[in-house]
Design a protein around this motif. Structure first.
Motif, short mmCIF file in Angstrom:
data_model
loop_
_atom_site.label_atom_id
_atom_site.label_comp_id
_atom_site.label_asym_id
_atom_site.label_seq_id
_atom_site.Cartn_x
_atom_site.Cartn_y
_atom_site.Cartn_z
N VAL A 62 0.83 -1.20 0.00
CA VAL A 62 0.00 0.00 0.00
C VAL A 62 0.86 1.25 0.00
O VAL A 62 1.83 1.37 0.77
N SER A 64 -1.11 4.44 -0.62
CA SER A 64 -2.11 5.38 -0.08
C SER A 64 -3.48 4.74 -0.15
O SER A 64 -3.73 3.85 -0.96
N CYS A 65 -4.38 5.19 0.72
CA CYS A 65 -5.75 4.68 0.75
C CYS A 65 -6.70 5.85 1.00
O CYS A 65 -6.43 6.74 1.82
N TYR A 72 -12.47 1.12 0.94
CA TYR A 72 -11.29 1.95 0.73
C TYR A 72 -10.70 1.64 -0.65
O TYR A 72 -10.63 0.48 -1.07
N CYS A 74 -7.32 1.76 -2.54
CA CYS A 74 -5.90 1.89 -2.25
C CYS A 74 -5.07 1.90 -3.53
O CYS A 74 -5.42 1.23 -4.52
N LYS A 75 -4.01 2.64 -3.51
CA LYS A 75 -3.03 2.67 -4.59
C LYS A 75 -1.74 2.03 -4.08
O LYS A 75 -1.39 2.18 -2.90
N SER A 91 -4.66 -0.13 -8.56
CA SER A 91 -5.70 0.17 -7.58
C SER A 91 -6.28 -1.13 -7.03
O SER A 91 -6.41 -2.12 -7.74
N GLN A 94 -10.36 -2.22 -0.97
CA GLN A 94 -10.07 -2.86 0.30
C GLN A 94 -11.22 -2.60 1.25
O GLN A 94 -11.68 -1.46 1.41
N ARG A 97 -9.49 -0.67 6.49
CA ARG A 97 -8.54 0.42 6.31
C ARG A 97 -7.12 -0.13 6.28
O ARG A 97 -6.77 -1.06 7.01
#
Length: 210
Positions: A62, A64-65, A72, A74-75, A91, A94, A97
């Motif tokens: 991960v 960022s989210c 979520y 996430c990238k 991407s 999720q 978190r």
């Protein structure tokens, strides 16, 4: 012109001998065919229309989210478990978190990347499906051989009769008897070979994705 009593009796005894000599093979072959169809259908269900791995497991790192309604987005970077290939900037949806730097189990599927392999076929599922289909084809072929020839691997209850026509059909006799059926021998050999190849393909998949 009516048949004499002795001739009629002879024909009845001859048909009885034929049926009793082939009955074990017919019954055994029918059972093996049903068993093979069961394995084949189970394998086809496991494959779900796929013949290659379509859900490649791996690790998602991960970066960022962001919260998107009920999940979520996430990238991050995905690395395949078996081939080691890395894809960046992908991407992943999720449910829970995730923090930057977390490593999550993920799958590369036809539609992108997923937390669960619901959209594709895992290597273990492909291997199992191919093996079951291959085993099913081989079983159906063996069953057809027994039905056509009357062959049974064990002696039947009629083998103690003094008339040899009641005796068990040996494997050699069954194989020679297939010659009366034209291309049946070639077809059965081809089906058996196809089944072995499919099952071997499943074994190869299991070894490659071990």
């Amino acid at each position: 012109m009516s048949l004499g009593q002795d001739e009629l009796r002879g024909r009845v005894q001859g048909r009885s001998a034929y049926v009793l000599r082939h009955l074990g093979g017919w019954l055994l072959g029918s059972f093996v065919i049903l068993l093979g169809l069961f394995f084949g259908l189970a394998g086809a269900g496991a494959l779900d229309g796929h013949v290659t791995v379509s859900a490649d497991p791996g690790t998602f790192r991960v970066q960022s989210c962001e919260l998107a309604v009920d999940h979520y987005m996430c990238k991050g970077t995905f690395e395949g478990k078996f081939n080691g290939q890395t894809a960046t900037g992908v991407s992943l949806e999720q449910i829970g978190r995730a923090e930057p730097g977390d490593q999550l189990d993920a799958y590369k599927v036809p539609g992108g990347y997923s937390e669960f392999p619901t959209e594709g076929l895992l290597p273990s599922e492909l291997s199992r499906g191919l093996f079951l289909v291959g085993a099913g084809v081989v079983a159906v072929t063996c069953g057809l051989f027994a039905v056509v020839t009357g062959y049974a691997p064990r002696a039947s209850y009629t083998n103690r009769r003094p008339d040899p026509s009641y005796g068990r059909i040996s494997l050699v006799q069954a194989w020679r008897g297939l010659g009366r059926w034209g291309p049946v021998r070639l077809i059965l050999c081809g089906l058996a070979g196809l089944g072995v190849l499919i099952a071997a393909w499943g074994a190869v998949v299991s070894l490659v994705y071990r």
